[in-house]
Design a protein around this motif. Structure first.
Motif, PDB file in Angstrom:
ATOM      1  N   UNK A   2       0.839  -1.197   0.000  1.00 18.46           N
ATOM      2  CA  UNK A   2       0.000   0.000   0.000  1.00 18.46           C
ATOM      3  C   UNK A   2       0.867   1.238   0.000  1.00 18.46           C
ATOM      4  N   UNK A   3       0.612   2.106  -0.944  1.00 19.42           N
ATOM      5  CA  UNK A   3       1.241   3.424  -0.905  1.00 19.42           C
ATOM      6  C   UNK A   3       0.793   4.132   0.360  1.00 19.42           C
ATOM      7  N   UNK A   4       1.745   4.637   1.095  1.00 16.84           N
ATOM      8  CA  UNK A   4       1.392   5.414   2.280  1.00 16.84           C
ATOM      9  C   UNK A   4       1.062   6.815   1.790  1.00 16.84           C
ATOM     10  N   UNK A   5      -0.217   7.085   1.790  1.00 16.50           N
ATOM     11  CA  UNK A   5      -0.723   8.288   1.131  1.00 16.50           C
ATOM     12  C   UNK A   5       0.066   9.533   1.526  1.00 16.50           C
ATOM     13  N   UNK A   6       0.470  10.277   0.521  1.00 16.25           N
ATOM     14  CA  UNK A   6       1.193  11.520   0.766  1.00 16.25           C
ATOM     15  C   UNK A   6       2.695  11.367   0.846  1.00 16.25           C
ATOM     16  N   UNK A   7       3.181  10.135   1.002  1.00 17.66           N
ATOM     17  CA  UNK A   7       4.624   9.916   1.148  1.00 17.66           C
ATOM     18  C   UNK A   7       5.277   9.757  -0.219  1.00 17.66           C
ATOM     19  N   UNK A   8       5.154  10.769  -1.030  1.00 18.21           N
ATOM     20  CA  UNK A   8       5.853  10.844  -2.313  1.00 18.21           C
ATOM     21  C   UNK A   8       6.588  12.173  -2.368  1.00 18.21           C
ATOM     22  N   UNK A   9       7.872  12.112  -2.683  1.00 21.85           N
ATOM     23  CA  UNK A   9       8.692  13.318  -2.764  1.00 21.85           C
ATOM     24  C   UNK A   9       9.419  13.320  -4.093  1.00 21.85           C
ATOM     25  N   UNK A  10       9.250  14.409  -4.835  1.00 21.59           N
ATOM     26  CA  UNK A  10       9.973  14.606  -6.095  1.00 21.59           C
ATOM     27  C   UNK A  10      11.242  15.391  -5.790  1.00 21.59           C
ATOM     28  N   UNK A  11      12.379  14.755  -6.025  1.00 19.76           N
ATOM     29  CA  UNK A  11      13.665  15.384  -5.718  1.00 19.76           C
ATOM     30  C   UNK A  11      14.251  16.104  -6.917  1.00 19.76           C
ATOM     31  N   UNK A  12      13.564  16.074  -8.038  1.00 18.56           N
ATOM     32  CA  UNK A  12      14.090  16.724  -9.228  1.00 18.56           C
ATOM     33  C   UNK A  12      15.245  15.939  -9.847  1.00 18.56           C
ATOM     34  N   UNK A  13      15.946  16.572 -10.757  1.00 19.69           N
ATOM     35  CA  UNK A  13      17.082  15.916 -11.415  1.00 19.69           C
ATOM     36  C   UNK A  13      18.292  15.972 -10.486  1.00 19.69           C
ATOM     37  N   UNK A  14      18.924  14.843 -10.259  1.00 18.30           N
ATOM     38  CA  UNK A  14      20.097  14.874  -9.369  1.00 18.30           C
ATOM     39  C   UNK A  14      21.219  15.723  -9.950  1.00 18.30           C
ATOM     40  N   UNK A  15      22.015  16.288  -9.058  1.00 15.76           N
ATOM     41  CA  UNK A  15      23.101  17.153  -9.503  1.00 15.76           C
ATOM     42  C   UNK A  15      24.221  16.365 -10.163  1.00 15.76           C
ATOM     43  N   UNK A  16      24.371  15.108  -9.789  1.00 18.75           N
ATOM     44  CA  UNK A  16      25.447  14.302 -10.361  1.00 18.75           C
ATOM     45  C   UNK A  16      25.012  12.848 -10.391  1.00 18.75           C
ATOM     46  N   UNK A  17      25.572  12.118 -11.332  1.00 18.09           N
ATOM     47  CA  UNK A  17      25.177  10.724 -11.525  1.00 18.09           C
ATOM     48  C   UNK A  17      25.607   9.831 -10.368  1.00 18.09           C
ATOM     49  N   UNK A  18      26.614  10.246  -9.630  1.00 18.51           N
ATOM     50  CA  UNK A  18      27.096   9.398  -8.532  1.00 18.51           C
ATOM     51  C   UNK A  18      26.507   9.789  -7.184  1.00 18.51           C
ATOM     52  N   UNK A  19      25.501  10.628  -7.194  1.00 24.23           N
ATOM     53  CA  UNK A  19      24.875  11.001  -5.928  1.00 24.23           C
ATOM     54  C   UNK A  19      23.998   9.872  -5.389  1.00 24.23           C
ATOM     55  N   UNK A  20      23.660  10.007  -4.101  1.00 24.75           N
ATOM     56  CA  UNK A  20      22.773   9.060  -3.436  1.00 24.75           C
ATOM     57  C   UNK A  20      21.672   9.839  -2.730  1.00 24.75           C
ATOM     58  N   UNK A  21      20.636   9.110  -2.375  1.00 29.22           N
ATOM     59  CA  UNK A  21      19.544   9.682  -1.597  1.00 29.22           C
ATOM     60  C   UNK A  21      19.455   8.966  -0.251  1.00 29.22           C
ATOM     61  N   UNK A  22      19.317   9.765   0.770  1.00 26.19           N
ATOM     62  CA  UNK A  22      19.105   9.227   2.118  1.00 26.19           C
ATOM     63  C   UNK A  22      17.626   9.398   2.432  1.00 26.19           C
ATOM     64  N   UNK A  23      16.958   8.295   2.733  1.00 29.23           N
ATOM     65  CA  UNK A  23      15.509   8.314   2.954  1.00 29.23           C
ATOM     66  C   UNK A  23      15.229   7.791   4.359  1.00 29.23           C
ATOM     67  N   UNK A  24      14.455   8.540   5.103  1.00 29.05           N
ATOM     68  CA  UNK A  24      14.127   8.128   6.469  1.00 29.05           C
ATOM     69  C   UNK A  24      12.634   8.314   6.701  1.00 29.05           C
ATOM     70  N   UNK A  25      12.079   7.391   7.421  1.00 31.67           N
ATOM     71  CA  UNK A  25      10.644   7.428   7.697  1.00 31.67           C
ATOM     72  C   UNK A  25      10.391   6.914   9.097  1.00 31.67           C
ATOM     73  N   UNK A  26       9.489   7.558   9.812  1.00 29.41           N
ATOM     74  CA  UNK A  26       8.980   6.963  11.037  1.00 29.41           C
ATOM     75  C   UNK A  26       7.502   7.263  11.130  1.00 29.41           C
ATOM     76  N   UNK A  27       6.800   6.374  11.784  1.00 30.63           N
ATOM     77  CA  UNK A  27       5.371   6.588  11.977  1.00 30.63           C
ATOM     78  C   UNK A  27       4.938   5.911  13.264  1.00 30.63           C
ATOM     79  N   UNK A  28       3.913   6.447  13.873  1.00 35.25           N
ATOM     80  CA  UNK A  28       3.322   5.827  15.055  1.00 35.25           C
ATOM     81  C   UNK A  28       2.263   4.837  14.594  1.00 35.25           C
TER      82      UNK A  28
END
Lengths: 203, 187
Positions: free
Chosen positions: B45-71
């Motif tokens: 199930x998609x957790x409604x609203x938990x979509x983030x558009x980060x745009x085009x990355x600045x460099x091909x070797x970049x990474x994304x750090x993703x963190x989530x918490x919920x009660x």
């Protein structure tokens, strides 16, 4: 595209800043202070289903978590360490575990410096229980050896009878590219930019 | 004191020095929007609203750090649990499930009423085939086996305001030239 330039108060970059509501705030951005974060190194502990077994006080190295952060860029810097793993009790009985941090410099050797305690995450024989176990730690540059390289390790320590596993394999998981259902990261943080409330001291 | 270029970097008026590029390029944050959202068995199930558009990355070797918490809270009377998966999107690749904790990474054995915090921390690479495309990320949840679960809980005496619904999703774009990875490969 305009070029970056030094201003009297900082560095002006040509990038647009967007605000939290999706609009454009300013056409350029100016950095007026040094970066708060100097360096980041990340990884994932390597042993899937690593055993956390034994009686109270048992402890061990969490495989693959040793990280060499190099020589800190300033003696008043700090390190922010974060470790998260999926843990599971593998036997009956009460028990729990916690995360320890070790620091190394060539002159100091490996030192046990912070620990959550051996039952920071604990259950009283409640049957099968899975949970994410987290730890965030702020550790200073070694006050006596600030010009030496700094390394860090995470250890486990446990309490009572129930055995456990960490970095757990779980049905329908998707572990890939050496991500083994756990993540650690170490940030070297600029001591000129980060200020504690005054309660944290060096050691 | 004006900002000055030094041989090794920059010195700012407050005396602080930068000798490396900033490790974090971009930071976007949101909160899942459906209070008391139920998770299903057998489907992600998609957790409604938990979509983030980060745009085009600045460099091909970049990474994304993703963190989530919920009660979270079990609403059923049997054993059960849930877990969280990260999905990545580029226009050419579409949505792909790329990392997953498993469907009972957080689980209890019929304890009765059980509230807890569920968390996830992930590092995800720029798509190696489409580094010049916009990258979006989503969080999904799934329960196992069939004990009802709700996330983003409303709880007595909570204070959910300003779109914060007892959960948080963060995505950082990390500078791949400054952030070092321990044996991580791209996908």
């Amino acid at each position: 595209m305009p070029e970056s330039k030094l201003t009297g108060t900082g560095v002006q970059f040509p990038s647009i800043i967007y605000n939290q509501y999706g609009g454009q705030t300013v056409a350029t951005q100016e950095q007026k202070k040094a970066n708060a974060i100097v360096k980041i190194r990340v990884g994932s502990a390597t042993t899937v289903n690593q055993a956390v077994n034994g009686g109270s006080g048992s402890n061990g190295y969490i495989d693959g978590t040793e990280t060499n952060m190099g020589v800190p860029s300033a003696p008043n810097n700090w390190y922010r360490l974060y470790f998260q793993t999926i843990a599971d009790d593998t036997t009956g009985g009460s028990g729990g575990w916690g995360i320890r941090v070790y620091r190394y410099t060539p002159s100091a050797g490996w030192q046990y410096i912070l620990s959550q305690g051996e039952h920071a995450s604990y259950e009283n024989d409640i049957g099968d229980w899975y949970r994410a176990t987290n730890g965030i730690f702020w550790v200073p540059v070694h006050p006596s050896y600030p010009t030496e390289e700094h390394r860090f390790r995470f250890y486990w320590t446990k309490h009572s009878s129930a055995n456990m596993r960490i970095n757990s394999s779980i049905d329908q998981d998707l572990r890939r590219a050496n991500w083994q259902n756990n993540q650690f990261e170490i940030w070297e943080v600029n001591g000129d930019r980060i200020h504690s409330t005054g309660l944290l001291t060096t050691y | 004191m004006a900002t000055t270029l030094t041989g090794t970097g920059l010195t700012y008026p407050d005396g602080s020095d930068s000798t490396d590029a900033c490790p974090i390029h971009k930071y976007r944050v949101t909160s899942g929007s459906s209070v008391d959202q139920g998770l299903q068995t057998g489907t992600w199930d998609f957790i409604n609203g938990c979509e983030i558009n980060m745009g085009v990355p600045k460099a091909a070797n970049n990474w994304y750090r993703i963190e989530y918490y919920t009660c979270t809270d079990d609403q059923g009377s049997t054993n059960g649990g849930c877990g969280y998966a990260v999905y990545r999107h580029t226009p050419s690749s579409g949505w792909n499930r790329i990392l997953d904790q498993g469907w009972h990474s957080q689980y209890e054995n019929n304890l009765g009423d059980f509230y807890t915090n569920n968390t996830g921390l992930y590092y995800v690479p720029v798509h190696p085939s489409y580094p010049t495309e916009a990258h979006s990320f989503r969080l999904y949840g799934r329960r196992h086996p069939d004990c009802a679960w709700r996330v983003n809980c409303s709880i007595g005496a909570d204070n959910r305001v300003g779109g914060w619904q007892n959960n948080l999703m963060e995505v950082y774009e990390m500078n791949g030239d400054v952030v070092d990875f321990n044996d991580r490969t791209t996908y």
